[in-house]
Design a protein around this motif. Structure first.
Motif, short mmCIF file in Angstrom:
data_model
loop_
_atom_site.label_atom_id
_atom_site.label_comp_id
_atom_site.label_asym_id
_atom_site.label_seq_id
_atom_site.Cartn_x
_atom_site.Cartn_y
_atom_site.Cartn_z
N LEU A 72 0.82 -1.22 0.00
CA LEU A 72 0.00 0.00 0.00
C LEU A 72 0.86 1.26 0.00
O LEU A 72 0.63 2.19 -0.77
CB LEU A 72 -0.90 -0.04 1.24
CG LEU A 72 -2.03 0.95 1.32
CD1 LEU A 72 -3.35 0.20 1.26
CD2 LEU A 72 -1.98 1.73 2.62
N ASN A 73 1.86 1.29 0.85
CA ASN A 73 2.75 2.46 0.92
C ASN A 73 3.50 2.65 -0.39
O ASN A 73 3.63 3.78 -0.88
CB ASN A 73 3.76 2.28 2.06
CG ASN A 73 3.22 2.78 3.39
OD1 ASN A 73 2.75 3.89 3.50
ND2 ASN A 73 3.29 1.92 4.41
N LEU A 74 4.01 1.57 -0.97
CA LEU A 74 4.79 1.70 -2.20
C LEU A 74 3.91 2.14 -3.37
O LEU A 74 4.33 2.97 -4.19
CB LEU A 74 5.51 0.39 -2.54
CG LEU A 74 6.61 -0.04 -1.57
CD1 LEU A 74 7.25 -1.34 -2.05
CD2 LEU A 74 7.68 1.05 -1.42
N LEU A 75 2.71 1.60 -3.44
CA LEU A 75 1.81 2.01 -4.52
C LEU A 75 1.32 3.44 -4.34
O LEU A 75 1.19 4.19 -5.31
CB LEU A 75 0.61 1.06 -4.62
CG LEU A 75 0.89 -0.27 -5.32
CD1 LEU A 75 -0.36 -1.14 -5.29
CD2 LEU A 75 1.34 -0.05 -6.75
N ASP A 76 1.05 3.81 -3.09
CA ASP A 76 0.65 5.19 -2.82
C ASP A 76 1.73 6.15 -3.31
O ASP A 76 1.44 7.13 -4.00
CB ASP A 76 0.41 5.36 -1.31
CG ASP A 76 0.00 6.78 -0.95
OD1 ASP A 76 -1.02 7.25 -1.48
OD2 ASP A 76 0.71 7.42 -0.15
N ASN A 77 2.98 5.85 -3.01
CA ASN A 77 4.09 6.69 -3.49
C ASN A 77 4.16 6.69 -5.01
O ASN A 77 4.30 7.75 -5.63
CB ASN A 77 5.43 6.17 -2.95
CG ASN A 77 5.63 6.49 -1.49
OD1 ASN A 77 4.90 7.29 -0.91
ND2 ASN A 77 6.60 5.84 -0.88
N ALA A 78 4.10 5.51 -5.60
CA ALA A 78 4.23 5.41 -7.06
C ALA A 78 3.17 6.27 -7.74
O ALA A 78 3.46 6.97 -8.71
CB ALA A 78 4.12 3.95 -7.50
N ILE A 79 1.95 6.23 -7.23
CA ILE A 79 0.88 7.02 -7.85
C ILE A 79 1.09 8.51 -7.59
O ILE A 79 0.95 9.34 -8.49
CB ILE A 79 -0.51 6.56 -7.35
CG1 ILE A 79 -0.76 5.10 -7.75
CG2 ILE A 79 -1.60 7.46 -7.92
CD1 ILE A 79 -2.01 4.51 -7.16
N LYS A 80 1.46 8.86 -6.34
CA LYS A 80 1.66 10.27 -6.01
C LYS A 80 2.71 10.92 -6.89
O LYS A 80 2.57 12.06 -7.32
CB LYS A 80 2.16 10.40 -4.55
CG LYS A 80 1.08 10.55 -3.53
CD LYS A 80 1.62 11.13 -2.22
CE LYS A 80 2.57 10.20 -1.49
NZ LYS A 80 2.80 10.65 -0.09
N PHE A 81 3.80 10.19 -7.13
CA PHE A 81 4.96 10.80 -7.77
C PHE A 81 5.06 10.45 -9.26
O PHE A 81 6.12 10.62 -9.86
CB PHE A 81 6.24 10.43 -7.02
CG PHE A 81 6.22 10.92 -5.58
CD1 PHE A 81 6.31 12.28 -5.31
CD2 PHE A 81 6.08 10.03 -4.52
CE1 PHE A 81 6.27 12.74 -3.99
CE2 PHE A 81 6.04 10.49 -3.20
CZ PHE A 81 6.13 11.85 -2.93
N LEU A 138 6.61 9.08 6.48
CA LEU A 138 6.72 7.88 7.32
C LEU A 138 6.61 6.57 6.54
O LEU A 138 7.08 5.54 6.98
CB LEU A 138 5.63 7.89 8.40
CG LEU A 138 5.94 8.77 9.59
CD1 LEU A 138 4.72 8.88 10.51
CD2 LEU A 138 7.13 8.24 10.37
N GLY A 139 5.97 6.65 5.37
CA GLY A 139 5.66 5.42 4.63
C GLY A 139 6.86 4.50 4.45
O GLY A 139 6.80 3.32 4.79
N LEU A 140 7.96 5.03 3.95
CA LEU A 140 9.10 4.17 3.63
C LEU A 140 9.82 3.67 4.88
O LEU A 140 10.44 2.61 4.85
CB LEU A 140 10.07 4.89 2.69
CG LEU A 140 9.59 5.07 1.25
CD1 LEU A 140 10.61 5.86 0.44
CD2 LEU A 140 9.31 3.71 0.59
#
Ligand code: ATP
Ligand code: MG
Length: 173
Positions: A72-81, A138-140
């Protein structure tokens, strides 16, 4: 509200009594429910996601909820950036005694000087931009911690303007 939730989760997983609830499960059973959560956001942003999980991978011992949080954290980042029109891919492979999961995007990328700090708590590359995008940094750090709990690790490769790849390595026991 997000900050509070993240902090609670982080302190929960760092607390001494915390143990993993391990289950031997197929990777798809962790990834598919998470992908489902991002369906609308991907569509609205016009970012395409490709999933490539080969048949026949062994089941692995995972804490389902924690590993869902990692994806979830990695996908959230991928979509955000990743700007509109970009691509994200999630792929898995066997590498020696590890299951490897790559989350790759064609987003803005990360300058080399930031890479050593990326997994530190509250670290954000561009504070103004991240705040605008709703991040607390905090995600990573949570991702790294959860991988360590599984005797695994996370790595990153990135090129500014080209995109990033976050790779998870989880031991097959
Ligand atoms: P939070 O995850 O707590 O909501 P966040 O996404 O800003 O906030 P992290 O997930 O820890 O924090 O990521 C730290 C920083 O690393 C981000 O602020 C961003 O600058 C950079 N980063 C993370 N993933 C990517 C990515 N896929 N592409 C470009 N930069 C990234
Ligand atoms: Mg994040």
């Amino acid at each position: 509200e997000y900050l509070v939730n993240d902090l609670l989760t982080l302190s929960a997983i760092e607390s001494k009594g915390e143990t993993l609830q391990l289950e031997k499960i197929p990777l798809t059973s962790v990834i598919n429910p998470v992908l489902h959560l991002f369906k609308d956001r991907l569509e609205n942003k016009h970012v395409r996601l490709n999933l490539n999980i080969p048949e026949g991978l062994p089941d692995i011992s995972l804490d389902r909820i924690k590993m869902e949080q990692v994806i979830l954290n990695l996908l959230d980042n991928a979509i955000k950036f990743t700007p509109s029109g970009g691509n994200i891919s999630v792929q898995a492979s066997l590498e020696h005694d590890f299951l490897r999961i790559d989350v790759k995007d064609t987003g803005i990328g990360i300058e080399p000087k930031h890479l050593p700090h990326l997994f530190e708590r509250f670290y954000r590359v561009d504070k103004g931009r991240s705040r605008e995008l709703g991040g607390t940094g905090l995600g990573l750090s949570i991702v790294k911690h959860i991988l360590q709990m599984h005797d695994g690790r996370v790595a990153v490769e990135s090129d500014v303007g080209q995109g990033s790849i976050f790779s998870l390595f989880i031991p097959i026991t």
